[in-house]
Design an enzyme around this catalytic site. Structure first.
Site, PDB file in Angstrom:
ATOM      1  N   ASP A  18      -3.317 -32.345 -27.870  1.00  0.00           N
ATOM      2  CA  ASP A  18      -2.679 -31.538 -26.894  1.00  0.00           C
ATOM      3  C   ASP A  18      -1.664 -32.229 -26.122  1.00  0.00           C
ATOM      4  O   ASP A  18      -2.083 -32.965 -25.244  1.00  0.00           O
ATOM      5  CB  ASP A  18      -3.555 -30.634 -26.161  1.00  0.00           C
ATOM      6  N   GLU A 179       0.522 -23.886 -29.571  1.00  0.00           N
ATOM      7  CA  GLU A 179      -0.264 -23.966 -28.535  1.00  0.00           C
ATOM      8  C   GLU A 179      -1.086 -22.782 -28.537  1.00  0.00           C
ATOM      9  O   GLU A 179      -2.565 -22.834 -28.372  1.00  0.00           O
ATOM     10  CB  GLU A 179       0.139 -24.393 -27.202  1.00  0.00           C
ATOM     11  N   ASP A 201      -1.051 -19.090 -20.426  1.00  0.00           N
ATOM     12  CA  ASP A 201      -1.373 -20.559 -20.197  1.00  0.00           C
ATOM     13  C   ASP A 201      -0.435 -20.789 -19.018  1.00  0.00           C
ATOM     14  O   ASP A 201       0.958 -20.958 -18.943  1.00  0.00           O
ATOM     15  CB  ASP A 201      -0.637 -21.230 -21.273  1.00  0.00           C
TER      16      ASP A 201
END
Ligand code: ADP
Ligand code: MG
Length: 614
Positions: A18, A179, A201
């Site tokens: 990530d 993501e 998010d």
């Protein structure tokens, strides 16, 4: 050169990464599931910060975070905001962040860090190198392969820049994963048959909301929304304001202009904020230049402060549902991502909006990396599962002159994907063009899988090489390939739809890839010969045509004889297996007809030598 061999039995480790705006993190899939890779200092998150020391040494992560305090001018953060962008695109960002843009960045954007001038992918590569090192220490073996996540809204340039960063860091990026898709994978939501998943998010500086639709193991991004300047930083800034006011009155001096002082205060404020997610009270604690500042914060004051920030996330969520054509009741699962979703008030606001209890079992700042590791596990073979079909397993292209494949979409491209290329006609006055869609890694059509054939009819008749036919490939999120051919002059177009994966098993896909490696060498030779022959055809035809032109008779007898001789020599080697020989004679013929070509420069015959012909 020998035959290439791929051993599908040996498993090279593949890590999931990530690569965040604020923090980055690596994870790995072992026999029991995805695991976070610890950092060298016991901290897992690697701050996405890079600094260049006076010695020229470049450091990333926690070390760079320390240098942000003392050497902010040689340290950079939030570089993800610059990935795949040019100077003109980042004017707004520059007003908010102190990016040290280097002189001469008009062509290629670079950051000046000490005496180094680094592009955003180069800066990100240092963060990736740190993650790679952590992974190697953890796994005890070299790591050269990775899956990296990107925001769902990243465009091609931003995705490419992310891949470049991987390459610079010595990592082969096997796949980029969105993501939100990674977050859903981490929770194993792909095991559901179908459903709608909202991924909320809230990170350090960005807010993203995505709505995914799951069917048959594929996640399709229905809609995304968000705010690229909203996140934990905004909360920090509110707290810093309060503390600066306090300090002004308590110390009777201002800390505002003191860069290091403010940075230290920022750290103190963040520590208190993060604690407050777990306990009802926390203190902001600062010791700086022999002075002390302390302030107790309780949750009710904190929530008053944070409410407007949380509110600002709700509008984009509603818009996102509207864009997806869905109401809150239709959302089956809600996943929380990003460190700031640890704040209890954020959680309750999200639950109220979507009328569903969000998933919170996994750490929100680890979910994306864990999901990347799931994808990595599938790719490395550690997970014995079917291929996730969010990429094209084989290349797709069309047949061009000489039975050669022109690839439009390469294998492993993430879907949805599209590509457009212009082709031209091979014959004068051609009215129809046959579009032959093929799949596979080999260079010649006969070695690939034929997917579809169709005619583009009634194109405007023109000399060979002048028509412009645009071929567009579009693979939608379901893996359906739509091919459109369009005559640019008349606007006439025809299209077909095919499902490239139809009837192909994973083994067949693997075999096709393997064969392309095994035949790589001979394929390239065969292709080169075919291409040389196509070129020879063109020039031979052009010369033949030129003979009906006045320019031919304006040549001297010797020049005409030389041209004829060169034509004959080319015909002699035309069927040779050595493409160099054919090329040599093409060059000789080109040379022998140079005066002729120059005189005919602007005619269609001259133009006939340009463009790939179908
Ligand atoms: P990004 O995706 O933007 O790189 P993260 O998901 O790691 O970033 O989120 C970082 C943000 O999360 C920071 O603003 C950090 O202060 C905040 N954060 C981390 N832990 C907590 C916590 N316990 N409570 C509140 N905020 C937190
Ligand atoms: Mg993130």
């Amino acid at each position: 050169m020998g035959t290439f061999q791929i051993d599908f039995g040996k498993r090279d480790p593949v890590i999931g990464i990530d690569l965040g705006t604020t923090n980055s993190l690596g994870a790995f899939y072992d026999l029991t599931g995805p695991k976070i890779i610890p950092g060298d200092d016991g901290l897992n998150l690697v701050p996405s910060i890079v600094s260049v020391r006076e010695t020229g040494e470049v450091v990333a992560g926690n070390t760079a975070r320390e240098l942000l305090l003392t050497h902010p001018e040689r340290t950079v953060y939030s570089v993800k905001r610059l990935m795949g962008r040019g100077l003109a695109d980042i004017q707004e960002e520059r007003k908010r962040f102190p990016f040290p843009v280097a002189e001469g960045s008009e062509q290629v954007l670079r950051l000046q860090l000490g005496d180094k001038r680094l592009t955003p992918p180069e800066v990100s590569a240092y963060v990736l190198v740190q993650l790679k090192k952590n992974a190697e220490a953890f796994l005890g073996e070299p790591v050269t392969k990775a899956v990296i996540t990107v925001p769902a809204y990243f465009n091609d340039a931003q995705r490419q820049a992310t891949k470049d960063a991987g390459r610079i860091a010595g990592l082969e990026v096997l796949r980029l994963v969105n993501e939100p898709t990674a977050a859903a994978l981490a929770y194993g939501l792909d095991k559901r048959k179908e459903g709608i998943v909202a991924v909320y998010d809230l990170g350090g500086g960005t807010f993203d909301i995505s709505i995914l639709k799951l069917h048959d193991g594929i996640f399709e991004v229905l809609a995304t929304n968000g705010d690229t300047h909203l996140g934990g930083d905004d909360i920090d800034n509110l707290l810093i304001e309060i503390a600066l006011e306090d300090i002004q009155s308590e110390w009777s001096e201002s800390l505002r202009g003191d860069k290091e002082g403010v940075q230290r205060l920022r750290r103190a404020v963040i520590a208190a904020k993060e604690k407050l997610s777990f306990v009802p009270e926390a203190t902001i604690d600062l010791e700086y230049k022999g002075k002390k500042y302390q302030r107790m914060l309780d949750r009710s004051l904190f929530e008053k402060l944070v409410a407007p920030v949380v509110d600002r996330t709700l509008g984009p969520c509603r818009d996102c549902m509207k864009d997806a054509g869905l109401t809150a009741e239709q959302i089956d699962e809600v996943v929380l991502v990003g460190g700031s979703t640890r704040i209890p008030m954020v959680r309750s606001a999200v639950a109220a909006l979507f009328r569903a209890q969000p998933h919170t079992d996994l750490n929100p700042d680890e979910v994306v990396a864990l999901g990347a590791a799931v994808q990595a596990g599938i790719l490395s073979g550690a997970i014995d599962d079917k291929l996730l079909l969010d990429v094209t397993p084989l290349s797709l292209g069309i047949e061009t002159m000489g039975g050669v494949v022109s690839k439009l979409i390469h294998r492993n491209s993430t879907i949805p994907a599209s590509a457009t290329e212009a082709f031209t006609t091979a014959v004068d006055g051609q009215r129809n063009v046959l579009i032959h869609v093929v799949q596979g890694e080999r260079e010649l059509v006969k070695d690939c899988r034929s997917l579809a054939r169709f005619d583009l009819k009634d194109i405007e008749p023109m000399p060979a090489g002048l028509a412009r036919i645009e071929v567009r490939f579009l693979i939608d999120a379901n893996g359906i390939l739509n091919v459109t051919a369009r005559d640019q002059r008349t606007g006439r177009e025809t299209s077909v739809e095919v499902k490239p994966s139809y009837g192909l098993t994973d083994e067949q896909v693997e075999r096709m890839i393997l064969e392309s490696y095994e035949h790589a060498e001979e394929d390239i030779e065969a292709r080169q010969v075919r291409e040389a022959q196509v070129e020879a055809d063109n020039i031979l035809r052009a010369v033949e045509k030129a003979k009906h032109n006045d320019a031919w008779y304006e040549l001297s007898d010797a020049e005409r004889a030389a041209a004829d001789r060169a034509v004959n020599e080319l015909l002699v080697v035309y069927h040779s297996v050595d493409h160099n020989l054919i090329r040599e004679k093409i060059d000789a013929l080109n040379e022998a007809t140079r005066t002729l070509a120059e005189r005919m420069m602007n005619t269609a015959v001259g133009a006939a030598l340009k463009g790939t012909k179908i």
